[in-house]
Scaffold this motif. Structure first.
Motif, PDB file in Angstrom:
ATOM      1  N   PRO A  28      54.103  64.825  95.470  1.00  0.00           N
ATOM      2  CA  PRO A  28      53.281  63.895  96.210  1.00  0.00           C
ATOM      3  C   PRO A  28      52.487  64.557  97.413  1.00  0.00           C
ATOM      4  O   PRO A  28      53.031  65.415  98.169  1.00  0.00           O
ATOM      5  N   GLU A  29      51.263  64.070  97.635  1.00  0.00           N
ATOM      6  CA  GLU A  29      50.584  64.465  98.827  1.00  0.00           C
ATOM      7  C   GLU A  29      50.582  63.496  99.838  1.00  0.00           C
ATOM      8  O   GLU A  29      50.076  62.184  99.496  1.00  0.00           O
ATOM      9  N   PHE A  30      50.636  63.699 101.028  1.00  0.00           N
ATOM     10  CA  PHE A  30      50.801  62.722 101.957  1.00  0.00           C
ATOM     11  C   PHE A  30      49.669  62.364 102.548  1.00  0.00           C
ATOM     12  O   PHE A  30      48.437  63.111 102.475  1.00  0.00           O
ATOM     13  N   LEU A  31      49.327  60.875 102.560  1.00  0.00           N
ATOM     14  CA  LEU A  31      48.085  60.360 102.761  1.00  0.00           C
ATOM     15  C   LEU A  31      47.989  59.553 104.227  1.00  0.00           C
ATOM     16  O   LEU A  31      47.154  59.938 105.187  1.00  0.00           O
ATOM     17  N   PHE A  32      49.178  58.850 104.517  1.00  0.00           N
ATOM     18  CA  PHE A  32      49.005  57.835 105.718  1.00  0.00           C
ATOM     19  C   PHE A  32      50.523  57.722 106.036  1.00  0.00           C
ATOM     20  O   PHE A  32      51.374  57.618 105.226  1.00  0.00           O
ATOM     21  N   THR A  33      50.684  57.293 107.621  1.00  0.00           N
ATOM     22  CA  THR A  33      51.676  56.789 107.977  1.00  0.00           C
ATOM     23  C   THR A  33      51.439  55.609 108.761  1.00  0.00           C
ATOM     24  O   THR A  33      50.205  55.708 109.619  1.00  0.00           O
ATOM     25  N   LEU A  34      51.933  54.355 108.506  1.00  0.00           N
ATOM     26  CA  LEU A  34      51.866  53.180 109.486  1.00  0.00           C
ATOM     27  C   LEU A  34      52.994  52.759 110.065  1.00  0.00           C
ATOM     28  O   LEU A  34      54.086  52.841 109.296  1.00  0.00           O
ATOM     29  N   TYR A  35      52.985  52.276 111.297  1.00  0.00           N
ATOM     30  CA  TYR A  35      54.360  52.050 111.958  1.00  0.00           C
ATOM     31  C   TYR A  35      54.448  50.499 112.189  1.00  0.00           C
ATOM     32  O   TYR A  35      55.642  50.197 112.618  1.00  0.00           O
ATOM     33  N   LEU A  94      51.799  56.146  95.474  1.00  0.00           N
ATOM     34  CA  LEU A  94      53.089  55.860  95.978  1.00  0.00           C
ATOM     35  C   LEU A  94      53.201  55.213  97.421  1.00  0.00           C
ATOM     36  O   LEU A  94      52.654  56.010  98.168  1.00  0.00           O
ATOM     37  N   CYS A  95      54.019  54.405  97.798  1.00  0.00           N
ATOM     38  CA  CYS A  95      54.429  54.154  98.996  1.00  0.00           C
ATOM     39  C   CYS A  95      55.855  54.184  99.096  1.00  0.00           C
ATOM     40  O   CYS A  95      56.519  54.188  98.253  1.00  0.00           O
ATOM     41  N   PHE A  98      54.797  54.788 104.323  1.00  0.00           N
ATOM     42  CA  PHE A  98      53.954  55.849 103.954  1.00  0.00           C
ATOM     43  C   PHE A  98      53.174  55.894 102.822  1.00  0.00           C
ATOM     44  O   PHE A  98      53.715  55.403 101.798  1.00  0.00           O
ATOM     45  N   TRP A  99      52.197  56.445 102.674  1.00  0.00           N
ATOM     46  CA  TRP A  99      51.362  56.304 101.305  1.00  0.00           C
ATOM     47  C   TRP A  99      51.145  57.793 100.804  1.00  0.00           C
ATOM     48  O   TRP A  99      50.870  58.725 101.768  1.00  0.00           O
ATOM     49  N   TYR A 100      51.624  58.031  99.645  1.00  0.00           N
ATOM     50  CA  TYR A 100      51.281  59.397  98.963  1.00  0.00           C
ATOM     51  C   TYR A 100      50.529  59.275  97.916  1.00  0.00           C
ATOM     52  O   TYR A 100      50.247  58.367  97.234  1.00  0.00           O
ATOM     53  N   ARG A 101      49.721  60.424  97.335  1.00  0.00           N
ATOM     54  CA  ARG A 101      49.116  60.372  96.236  1.00  0.00           C
ATOM     55  C   ARG A 101      49.757  61.485  95.386  1.00  0.00           C
ATOM     56  O   ARG A 101      50.163  62.618  95.993  1.00  0.00           O
ATOM     57  N   GLN A 102      49.904  61.090  93.963  1.00  0.00           N
ATOM     58  CA  GLN A 102      50.537  62.261  93.218  1.00  0.00           C
ATOM     59  C   GLN A 102      49.794  62.416  91.980  1.00  0.00           C
ATOM     60  O   GLN A 102      49.466  61.398  91.177  1.00  0.00           O
ATOM     61  N   ASP A 103      49.334  63.631  91.629  1.00  0.00           N
ATOM     62  CA  ASP A 103      48.772  63.934  90.469  1.00  0.00           C
ATOM     63  C   ASP A 103      49.900  64.541  89.360  1.00  0.00           C
ATOM     64  O   ASP A 103      50.903  64.919  89.717  1.00  0.00           O
TER      65      ASP A 103
END
Lengths: 110, 108
Positions: B44-51, B87-88, B34-39
């Protein structure tokens, strides 16, 4: 759809006191996880609740505890606060694998 | 030992200067990355999920890719509003472990 909400947003406590933080998950989400975030340690997992049962627990002392109610709302409690407990406490709710975070509660222990 | 690392620790880019952030993991039984962005001061704000290896996801100026040992977050022509900590996190077994993050600054 409303996001994850956490209350209060800010707290100031003194050493030895206890504190309770609250988290309301996204509607329909049954899993709630708690994290502690500090500049030095990053995001560290505290525990996860699913359907009122603790499903997983991180490596934190027993002073940190939590619970989940039948409506999926969750609380975490920290007893006998220490200076090192100052942190941003984040709650995340999930459905499936993806976690969605709330804005956090900033706890300062003096 | 299972772990998640991110590099670089901090990255400063000029507006429009594309780059990539790295997330490396050594875990068994990956269920998702998972990738998140945090201000600052926010969750953290969710961006992507990769499986699975080879998978790619895109959103605006961001593109995430996954191999068997690492993931990259590519930022194309970044803008100052892309400045944040990225963040990952890795989900394996019953565990959900975050990396330390990459602090990205995009200068106008």
């Amino acid at each position: 759809k409303a996001g994850v909400t956490q209350t209060p947003r800010y707290l100031i406590k003194t050493r030895g006191q206890q504190v309770t933080l609250s988290c309301s998950p996204i509607s329909g989400h049954r899993s709630v996880s708690w994290y502690q975030q500090t500049p030095g340690q990053g995001l560290q997992f505290l525990f996860e609740y699913f359907s009122e049962t603790q499903r997983n627990k991180g490596n934190f002392p027993g002073r940190f505890s939590g619970r989940q109610f039948s409506n999926s709302r969750s609380e975490m409690n920290v007893s006998t606060l220490e200076l090192g407990d100052s942190a941003l406490y984040l709650c995340a709710s999930s459905i499936g694998d993806t976690q969605y975070f709330g804005p956090g509660t900033r706890l300062t222990v003096l | 030992e299972d772990q998640v690392t991110q590099s670089p620790e901090a990255l400063r880019l000029q507006e429009g200067e594309s780059s990539s952030l790295n997330c490396s993991y050594t875990v068994s039984g990956l269920r998702g990355l998972f990738w998140y962005r945090q201000d600052p001061g926010k969750g953290p704000e969710f961006l992507f999920t990769l499986y699975s290896a080879g998978e790619e996801k895109e959103k605006e100026r961001l593109k995430a890719t996954l191999t068997k040992k690492e993931s990259f977050l590519h930022i194309t022509a970044p803008k100052p509003e892309d400045s944040a900590t990225y963040l990952c996190a890795v989900n394996y077994g019953q565990n959900f472990v975050f990396g330390p993050g990459t602090r990205l600054s995009v200068l106008p």
